[in-house]
Design a protein around this motif. Structure first.
Motif, PDB file in Angstrom:
ATOM      1  N   TYR A 416       0.842  -1.205   0.000  1.00  0.00           N
ATOM      2  CA  TYR A 416       0.000   0.000   0.000  1.00  0.00           C
ATOM      3  C   TYR A 416       0.873   1.250   0.000  1.00  0.00           C
ATOM      4  CZ  TYR A 416      -3.475   3.328   1.912  1.00  0.00           C
ATOM      5  OH  TYR A 416      -4.298   4.405   2.139  1.00  0.00           O
ATOM      6  N   LEU A 417       1.965   1.223   0.758  1.00  0.00           N
ATOM      7  CA  LEU A 417       2.918   2.340   0.738  1.00  0.00           C
ATOM      8  C   LEU A 417       3.504   2.505  -0.654  1.00  0.00           C
ATOM      9  CD1 LEU A 417       4.759   4.460   2.241  1.00  0.00           C
ATOM     10  CD2 LEU A 417       6.379   2.567   2.534  1.00  0.00           C
ATOM     11  N   HIS A 418       3.920   1.382  -1.266  1.00  0.00           N
ATOM     12  CA  HIS A 418       4.510   1.431  -2.615  1.00  0.00           C
ATOM     13  C   HIS A 418       3.536   2.028  -3.624  1.00  0.00           C
ATOM     14  CE1 HIS A 418       7.550  -2.054  -1.712  1.00  0.00           C
ATOM     15  NE2 HIS A 418       7.900  -0.904  -1.171  1.00  0.00           N
ATOM     16  N   ASP A 419       2.242   1.788  -3.397  1.00  0.00           N
ATOM     17  CA  ASP A 419       1.229   2.273  -4.332  1.00  0.00           C
ATOM     18  C   ASP A 419       0.767   3.694  -4.019  1.00  0.00           C
ATOM     19  OD1 ASP A 419       1.346  -0.103  -5.701  1.00  0.00           O
ATOM     20  OD2 ASP A 419      -0.420  -0.981  -4.737  1.00  0.00           O
ATOM     21  N   GLY A 420       1.478   4.370  -3.110  1.00  0.00           N
ATOM     22  CA  GLY A 420       1.164   5.766  -2.820  1.00  0.00           C
ATOM     23  C   GLY A 420       0.118   5.977  -1.760  1.00  0.00           C
ATOM     24  N   GLY A 421      -0.123   4.960  -0.919  1.00  0.00           N
ATOM     25  CA  GLY A 421      -1.159   5.075   0.099  1.00  0.00           C
ATOM     26  C   GLY A 421      -0.928   6.178   1.107  1.00  0.00           C
ATOM     27  N   LEU A 422       0.324   6.481   1.416  1.00  0.00           N
ATOM     28  CA  LEU A 422       0.632   7.556   2.362  1.00  0.00           C
ATOM     29  C   LEU A 422       1.055   8.834   1.646  1.00  0.00           C
ATOM     30  CD1 LEU A 422       2.509   5.702   5.265  1.00  0.00           C
ATOM     31  CD2 LEU A 422       0.068   6.190   5.009  1.00  0.00           C
ATOM     32  N   GLY A 423       0.774   8.904   0.366  1.00  0.00           N
ATOM     33  CA  GLY A 423       1.164  10.081  -0.401  1.00  0.00           C
ATOM     34  C   GLY A 423       2.164   9.699  -1.475  1.00  0.00           C
ATOM     35  N   PRO A 424       2.359  10.583  -2.428  1.00  0.00           N
ATOM     36  CA  PRO A 424       3.249  10.268  -3.556  1.00  0.00           C
ATOM     37  C   PRO A 424       4.721  10.263  -3.166  1.00  0.00           C
ATOM     38  CG  PRO A 424       2.442  12.524  -3.718  1.00  0.00           C
ATOM     39  CD  PRO A 424       1.717  11.907  -2.567  1.00  0.00           C
ATOM     40  N   GLU A 425       5.338   9.099  -3.276  1.00  0.00           N
ATOM     41  CA  GLU A 425       6.781   8.920  -3.150  1.00  0.00           C
ATOM     42  C   GLU A 425       7.387   9.640  -1.940  1.00  0.00           C
ATOM     43  OE1 GLU A 425       8.453  10.096  -6.877  1.00  0.00           O
ATOM     44  OE2 GLU A 425       7.535   8.438  -7.958  1.00  0.00           O
ATOM     45  N   PRO A 426       6.932   9.325  -0.722  1.00  0.00           N
ATOM     46  CA  PRO A 426       7.523   9.988   0.438  1.00  0.00           C
ATOM     47  C   PRO A 426       8.929   9.468   0.715  1.00  0.00           C
ATOM     48  CG  PRO A 426       6.057   8.251   1.163  1.00  0.00           C
ATOM     49  CD  PRO A 426       5.935   8.317  -0.338  1.00  0.00           C
ATOM     50  N   PHE A 427       9.736  10.292   1.393  1.00  0.00           N
ATOM     51  CA  PHE A 427      10.993   9.793   1.939  1.00  0.00           C
ATOM     52  C   PHE A 427      10.624   9.095   3.239  1.00  0.00           C
ATOM     53  CE2 PHE A 427      14.628  10.238   4.829  1.00  0.00           C
ATOM     54  CZ  PHE A 427      15.589   9.588   4.083  1.00  0.00           C
ATOM     55  N   ALA A 428      10.810   7.783   3.283  1.00  0.00           N
ATOM     56  CA  ALA A 428      10.289   7.008   4.403  1.00  0.00           C
ATOM     57  C   ALA A 428      11.272   5.937   4.829  1.00  0.00           C
ATOM     58  CB  ALA A 428       8.955   6.368   4.018  1.00  0.00           C
ATOM     59  N   LEU A 429      11.253   5.649   6.126  1.00  0.00           N
ATOM     60  CA  LEU A 429      12.012   4.549   6.716  1.00  0.00           C
ATOM     61  C   LEU A 429      11.001   3.465   7.078  1.00  0.00           C
ATOM     62  CD1 LEU A 429      14.052   6.822   9.133  1.00  0.00           C
ATOM     63  CD2 LEU A 429      14.747   6.068   6.856  1.00  0.00           C
ATOM     64  N   VAL A 430      11.131   2.295   6.469  1.00  0.00           N
ATOM     65  CA  VAL A 430      10.134   1.231   6.612  1.00  0.00           C
ATOM     66  C   VAL A 430      10.755   0.064   7.365  1.00  0.00           C
ATOM     67  CG1 VAL A 430       8.554  -0.310   5.409  1.00  0.00           C
ATOM     68  CG2 VAL A 430       9.077   1.946   4.443  1.00  0.00           C
ATOM     69  N   THR A 431      10.162  -0.281   8.511  1.00  0.00           N
ATOM     70  CA  THR A 431      10.661  -1.370   9.347  1.00  0.00           C
ATOM     71  C   THR A 431       9.722  -2.564   9.260  1.00  0.00           C
ATOM     72  OG1 THR A 431      11.626   0.217  10.912  1.00  0.00           O
ATOM     73  CG2 THR A 431      11.349  -2.050  11.664  1.00  0.00           C
ATOM     74  N   THR A 432      10.266  -3.704   8.914  1.00  0.00           N
ATOM     75  CA  THR A 432       9.515  -4.955   8.892  1.00  0.00           C
ATOM     76  C   THR A 432      10.273  -5.997   9.708  1.00  0.00           C
ATOM     77  OG1 THR A 432      10.641  -5.582   6.847  1.00  0.00           O
ATOM     78  CG2 THR A 432       8.459  -4.563   6.632  1.00  0.00           C
ATOM     79  N   LEU A 433       9.589  -7.075  10.067  1.00  0.00           N
ATOM     80  CA  LEU A 433      10.249  -8.269  10.587  1.00  0.00           C
ATOM     81  C   LEU A 433      10.213  -9.305   9.476  1.00  0.00           C
ATOM     82  CD1 LEU A 433       8.826  -8.458  14.224  1.00  0.00           C
ATOM     83  CD2 LEU A 433      11.148  -7.873  13.544  1.00  0.00           C
ATOM     84  N   GLU A 434      11.347  -9.936   9.209  1.00  0.00           N
ATOM     85  CA  GLU A 434      11.434 -10.850   8.067  1.00  0.00           C
ATOM     86  C   GLU A 434      12.366 -12.024   8.366  1.00  0.00           C
ATOM     87  OE1 GLU A 434      12.535  -8.879   4.449  1.00  0.00           O
ATOM     88  OE2 GLU A 434      11.338  -7.087   4.904  1.00  0.00           O
ATOM     89  N   TYR A 435      12.089 -13.141   7.699  1.00  0.00           N
ATOM     90  CA  TYR A 435      13.035 -14.248   7.644  1.00  0.00           C
ATOM     91  C   TYR A 435      14.004 -14.005   6.491  1.00  0.00           C
ATOM     92  CZ  TYR A 435       9.843 -16.763  10.750  1.00  0.00           C
ATOM     93  OH  TYR A 435       9.057 -17.137  11.810  1.00  0.00           O
ATOM     94  N   GLY A 436      15.115 -14.714   6.499  1.00  0.00           N
ATOM     95  CA  GLY A 436      16.058 -14.625   5.400  1.00  0.00           C
ATOM     96  C   GLY A 436      15.468 -15.233   4.134  1.00  0.00           C
ATOM     97  N   PRO A 437      15.999 -14.888   2.968  1.00  0.00           N
ATOM     98  CA  PRO A 437      15.408 -15.330   1.697  1.00  0.00           C
ATOM     99  C   PRO A 437      15.383 -16.837   1.507  1.00  0.00           C
ATOM    100  CG  PRO A 437      17.554 -14.306   1.337  1.00  0.00           C
ATOM    101  CD  PRO A 437      17.189 -14.035   2.763  1.00  0.00           C
ATOM    102  N   ASP A 438      16.311 -17.577   2.127  1.00  0.00           N
ATOM    103  CA  ASP A 438      16.354 -19.036   1.963  1.00  0.00           C
ATOM    104  C   ASP A 438      15.989 -19.766   3.252  1.00  0.00           C
ATOM    105  OD1 ASP A 438      17.220 -18.828  -0.715  1.00  0.00           O
ATOM    106  OD2 ASP A 438      19.281 -18.497  -0.044  1.00  0.00           O
ATOM    107  N   HIS A 439      15.212 -19.096   4.106  1.00  0.00           N
ATOM    108  CA  HIS A 439      14.904 -19.675   5.411  1.00  0.00           C
ATOM    109  C   HIS A 439      14.166 -21.001   5.299  1.00  0.00           C
ATOM    110  CE1 HIS A 439      10.524 -18.752   5.398  1.00  0.00           C
ATOM    111  NE2 HIS A 439      10.898 -17.806   4.556  1.00  0.00           N
ATOM    112  N   ASP A 440      13.374 -21.193   4.238  1.00  0.00           N
ATOM    113  CA  ASP A 440      12.579 -22.408   4.121  1.00  0.00           C
ATOM    114  C   ASP A 440      13.347 -23.556   3.484  1.00  0.00           C
ATOM    115  OD1 ASP A 440      12.697 -21.152   1.690  1.00  0.00           O
ATOM    116  OD2 ASP A 440      10.637 -21.585   1.112  1.00  0.00           O
TER     117      ASP A 440
END
Length: 521
Positions: A416-440
């Motif tokens: 939703y952020l990528h699609d402009g949900g918080l406005g057009p192309e903001p300068f933003a710091l995005v924090t997620t929790l993630e597994y590594g790409p080959d975790h599975d």
């Protein structure tokens, strides 16, 4: 009267959204075909044990942190409406969920015993027919779940019994040869129930078994349902067949003969006889209620409606989806298919609707736009958030920095952020929790496989276990990424390992953006 929102389905997602709309005073109504909320759980799972955990004791009195281990509660400010008040079992009974949803539904605007027969779009409005009434709404939210059994295209499939109607009494299968088609939790739930009475049980499907403890996707085979694998590998007359059932035919003696194509042997087709054949092949969305003017596009073998990052139909404006249907957005990657995931998706949908249709911006708090203040806010959140923990890689906390000020937005769908949900192309710091790409791909119990050490900040980007990732979005693209090191207790409070490297990273990116205050050093 034209409603702002008409919600179809009084399951967990419909109830969650109705409670939020009620709080905000929006004109809405929930339509439920059954006589009580949570009709799905009155039938499923068939053997009545839920696989969603209900961990009462966590060592913490923080209700936000405790939701990490409570996979059944809906989001509420009322402590009496936490699921732990309805069951103390780690894997609860489905009837406990029915009782819980009935309590949560009290006071909400729900019309029971009302089956929707047709949804049509008329200009900017929807007309929803229920057999004896027609309602009008500006927006429709479908929260019916996946209510129809998925039937694969097998010749003779109508001869098979079905998960939704087959007997659950093990004595009905005494000394019989049973084929179960499917390799998911419903298939193994059924197989486990029969191991004490059936003579032979074969579980068949074309895909490899995916174990949830390895893939971290809770819809894959859960340990609570996989005792059957012991009976296969320890040679107790049961087996897992890898391949496709191509034909089911009735034998003259009343049993069944199936044509089976193995996936891994030179034997092209083998005929095998059984007394019973059961379909446990999952569920799909029922799109039969939609008029052509409002029929949503379907994807993933027509099992789900296709949706935008706002949970809206890609081809029917104003038609939204909530609950397990939203797993189309993260299919077999995260948790939108389950209560502990989609409860946050419903809250995100509510915020999207409020911003889009009622002029209410996404909730946020103001921070000092310094690396230290932003670091402290991020660390405080990732140490307790349940939303980012459950919706790993899907929801993110977003700090928008502009003109020397910073605003912290919680639990924003990253797409939703990528699609402009918080406005057009903001300068933003995005924090997620993630597994590594080959975790599975890694067996976490194999100690011969090298892995990154705990709290190894220098190699945090190679971590496979769940850990925080901070990305810098600028001009519509990611321009920098910082990984925080894994921690056994998921406590990212070690100054030299977590806070200081993050603050140094933020200092650099904020300086590049010209948004570091002059007193930040």
């Amino acid at each position: 009267m034209t409603l702002d929102y008409l919600i179809i389905g009084a399951g967990p997602a419909g109830l969650q959204l109705a409670a939020l709309l009620e709080r905000d005073g929006r004109e809405h109504l929930v339509l439920e075909a059954g006589s009580a909320p949570g009709t799905f759980f009155s039938r499923y799972p068939r053997h009545r044990q839920l696989i969603s955990i209900n961990k009462i004791w966590t060592g913490s009195d923080d209700p936000e942190f405790n939701l990490r281990s409570d996979w059944n509660s809906l989001l509420t400010d009322d402590p009496a409406l936490l699921f732990g008040n309805f069951s103390r079992r780690y894997f609860p009974d489905a009837d406990d969920m029915v009782r819980y949803l009935a309590a949560f539904a009290e006071g909400l605007r729900i019309r029971y015993d009302t089956r929707v027969t047709r949804i049509a779009r008329d200009g900017d409005l929807f007309r929803v027919e229920t057999g004896d009434d027609t309602l009008t709404a500006r927006r429709v939210v479908v929260a019916t779940g996946v209510s129809q059994l998925y039937v694969p295209p097998i010749e003779g499939v109508d001869l098979a019994e079905r998960y939704d109607t087959v007997s659950v009494d093990p004595d009905d299968f005494t000394n019989q040869r049973v084929l179960i088609i499917g390799k998911g939790n419903s298939a193994f739930e059924t197989a486990d129930a029969l191991v004490g009475t059936a003579a032979v049980i074969h579980v068949a499907g074309p895909h490899s078994i995916r174990l949830a403890w390895q893939t971290h996707y809770v819809g894959h085979l859960r340990a609570v349902n996989n005792n059957f694998l012991d009976t296969y590998q320890l040679k107790s007359q049961n087996a897992v067949l890898d391949g496709t059932v191509e034909r089911i035919a009735r034998r003259d003696d009343g049993g069944y003969r199936i044509d089976f194509r193995y996936a891994r042997t030179r034997e092209s087709i083998r005929q095998i006889d059984y007394d019973r054949v059961i379909l446990c092949t999952g569920f799909r969305f029922d799109a039969g209620i939609f008029d052509p003017s409002a029929r949503p596009d379907l994807v993933i073998d027509d099992r789900f409606p296709e949706q935008t990052s706002s949970f809206e139909s890609v081809n029917v404006p104003g038609l939204y989806f909530a609950g397990t249907l939203t797993q189309q957005r993260d299919f077999k990657r995260s948790t939108n298919g389950f209560i502990h995931g989609f409860r946050y998706g419903v809250r995100a949908l509510h915020r999207i609707l409020a911003a889009r249709h009622h002029g209410t911006p996404w909730p946020s708090t103001t921070l000092d736009a310094t690396p230290e203040a932003i670091t402290d806010a991020i660390i405080a959140r990732i140490n307790r958030t349940s939303a980012l923990w459950q919706q790993f890689g899907v929801l993110g906390d977003v700090v928008v920095v502009s003109g020397g000020t910073a605003r912290y937005h919680e639990e924003v769908p990253v797409a939703y952020l990528h699609d402009g949900g918080l406005g057009p192309e903001p300068f933003a710091l995005v924090t997620t929790l993630e597994y590594g790409p080959d975790h599975d791909q890694v067996d976490p119990f194999d100690i011969t496989v090298p892995r990154i050490a705990e709290n190894d900040a220098a190699h945090a980007h190679d971590a496979s276990y769940l850990h925080p990732v901070v990305r810098v979005h600028r001009g519509g693209r990611v321009v920098a990424t910082h990984h925080l090191a894994e921690n056994l207790e998921n406590d990212w409070n070690i100054p030299g390992v977590h806070q200081q490297p993050l603050a140094l990273f933020l200092k650099g990116v904020l300086a590049d953006a010209g948004d570091v205050p002059s007193d930040a050093g």
